[in-house]
Enzyme design. Structure first.
Site, PDB file in Angstrom:
ATOM      1  N   LYS A  12       0.851  -1.206   0.000  1.00  0.00           N
ATOM      2  CA  LYS A  12       0.000   0.000   0.000  1.00  0.00           C
ATOM      3  C   LYS A  12       0.886   1.255   0.000  1.00  0.00           C
ATOM      4  O   LYS A  12       1.955   1.230  -0.586  1.00  0.00           O
ATOM      5  CB  LYS A  12      -0.962  -0.042   1.191  1.00  0.00           C
ATOM      6  CG  LYS A  12      -1.675  -1.386   1.291  1.00  0.00           C
ATOM      7  CD  LYS A  12      -2.848  -1.372   2.212  1.00  0.00           C
ATOM      8  CE  LYS A  12      -3.480  -2.764   2.195  1.00  0.00           C
ATOM      9  NZ  LYS A  12      -4.753  -2.821   2.869  1.00  0.00           N
ATOM     10  N   HIS A  96      -8.076  -3.095  -6.356  1.00  0.00           N
ATOM     11  CA  HIS A  96      -8.049  -3.217  -4.893  1.00  0.00           C
ATOM     12  C   HIS A  96      -9.186  -2.389  -4.295  1.00  0.00           C
ATOM     13  O   HIS A  96      -9.542  -1.341  -4.825  1.00  0.00           O
ATOM     14  CB  HIS A  96      -6.697  -2.747  -4.350  1.00  0.00           C
ATOM     15  CG  HIS A  96      -6.537  -3.046  -2.896  1.00  0.00           C
ATOM     16  ND1 HIS A  96      -7.059  -2.240  -1.917  1.00  0.00           N
ATOM     17  CD2 HIS A  96      -5.958  -4.094  -2.260  1.00  0.00           C
ATOM     18  CE1 HIS A  96      -6.794  -2.790  -0.733  1.00  0.00           C
ATOM     19  NE2 HIS A  96      -6.124  -3.906  -0.918  1.00  0.00           N
ATOM     20  N   GLU A 168     -10.843 -10.384  -1.556  1.00  0.00           N
ATOM     21  CA  GLU A 168     -10.559  -9.605  -0.356  1.00  0.00           C
ATOM     22  C   GLU A 168     -11.836  -8.956   0.161  1.00  0.00           C
ATOM     23  O   GLU A 168     -12.235  -7.893  -0.329  1.00  0.00           O
ATOM     24  CB  GLU A 168      -9.528  -8.522  -0.662  1.00  0.00           C
ATOM     25  CG  GLU A 168      -8.191  -9.058  -1.132  1.00  0.00           C
ATOM     26  CD  GLU A 168      -7.065  -8.085  -0.845  1.00  0.00           C
ATOM     27  OE1 GLU A 168      -6.079  -8.508  -0.237  1.00  0.00           O
ATOM     28  OE2 GLU A 168      -7.178  -6.906  -1.224  1.00  0.00           O
ATOM     29  N   SER A 207      -6.380  -9.279   6.540  1.00  0.00           N
ATOM     30  CA  SER A 207      -5.866  -9.612   7.875  1.00  0.00           C
ATOM     31  C   SER A 207      -5.222 -10.991   7.961  1.00  0.00           C
ATOM     32  O   SER A 207      -5.355 -11.680   8.982  1.00  0.00           O
ATOM     33  CB  SER A 207      -6.971  -9.460   8.929  1.00  0.00           C
ATOM     34  OG  SER A 207      -7.426  -8.123   8.968  1.00  0.00           O
TER      35      SER A 207
HETATM   36  P1  PGA Z   1      -4.339  -6.502   5.321  1.00  0.00           P
HETATM   37  O1  PGA Z   1      -4.509  -5.967   3.816  1.00  0.00           O
HETATM   38  O2  PGA Z   1      -3.551  -7.773   5.260  1.00  0.00           O
HETATM   39  O3  PGA Z   1      -3.583  -5.402   6.038  1.00  0.00           O
HETATM   40  O4  PGA Z   1      -5.701  -6.711   5.868  1.00  0.00           O
HETATM   41  C1  PGA Z   1      -4.747  -6.837   2.756  1.00  0.00           C
HETATM   42  C2  PGA Z   1      -4.895  -6.082   1.445  1.00  0.00           C
HETATM   43  O5  PGA Z   1      -5.516  -5.006   1.432  1.00  0.00           O
HETATM   44  O6  PGA Z   1      -4.395  -6.527   0.400  1.00  0.00           O
END
Ligand code: PGA
Length: 246
Positions: A12, A96, A168, A207
């Protein structure tokens, strides 16, 4: 041999070029390549040079988190596919939930990006997933069907097979509250049928960390994880694979 696990890190808007270099200095000391493991890292644009260098040294795949579908021109603030190719980028995360919901990217725009990336011989990592209110109102599959079908409707079967899919659920991203392995498996199995190709790669994201990796990655239709928070440190990132194996 056991199934191949895809461990992809979505950084990110984190990791400067200097921090990327530091990550790989550390990563190269602890990463043990395995036949059943494919590691990938996706950084911000400005860190891509440093990412390419580190990733090549460690023999892991790498990519960008977005791209624009036009080749060049008056698109202030955007980055093109030829610009990514120049750095050796082969993979691009598209669709995303943060692009969809914070930056307003439409299904139509995401479909154009998917097509452009495939046309360039690159691999899209296509994210899709429902929001909490969509799940609670029983619309999970309607929303995902719209997201997936719009992205693949104009593609050939060969193109569809090249995409890496990442389920996701929005409510599980960055919240510490992952989907249960049953919830994730249910969607990934359903997705494989909708995509109509039993062999496509489907990741789960939201997560994922060492403590829940084994149950999630052991599910039949989950080929790997797209990891946000836990991918920022080599130890917590690689722990996801070791937890699965042990
Ligand atoms: P996260 O993000 O593992 O911090 O929940 C996953 C993603 O957005 O690809």
């Amino acid at each position: 041999m056991s199934k191949k696990i895809y461990l992809y890190g979505n950084w990110k808007m984190n990791m400067t070029a200097a921090e990327t270099k530091k990550f790989f200095d550390e990563f190269s000391g602890v990463y043990k390549p395995a036949d059943d493991l494919e590691v990938g890292v996706f950084s911000p644009f400005t860190s891509l040079w440093a990412l390419a260098e580190g990733a090549k040294k460690c023999n892991v795949v790498f990519g960008a988190q977005n791209v624009y579908f036009e080749e060049k021109g008056a698109f202030t603030g955007e980055v093109s596919i030829p610009m990514l190719k120049e750095i050796g980028v082969k993979y691009v995360i598209l669709g995303h939930s943060e692009r969809r919901h914070i930056f307003g990217e439409s299904d139509e725009m995401i479909a154009k990006k998917v097509k452009a990336v495939l046309d360039a011989g690159m691999i899209p990592v296509l994210c899709y997933g429902e929001k909490l209110e969509e799940r609670e109102s029983g619309n999970t599959f309607t929303v995902m069907e719209r997201q997936l079908k719009s992205a693949i409707k104009d593609l050939t079967a060969d193109e569809i097979s090249k995409i890496i899919y990442a389920y996701e659920p929005v409510w599980a991203i960055g919240t510490g509250k992952s989907a249960t392995s049953e919830q994730a498996q249910e969607v990934c199995e359903w997705s494989r049928k909708l995509i109509a190709n039993p062999n496509v790669v489907i990741l789960y994201g939201g997560s994922v960390k060492g403590s829940n990796a084994k149950e999630l990655l052991s599910m039949k239709d989950i080929d790997g994880a797209l990891v946000g928070g836990a991918s920022l440190k080599p130890a917590s990132f690689l722990e996801i694979y070791t937890a699965y194996k042990n």
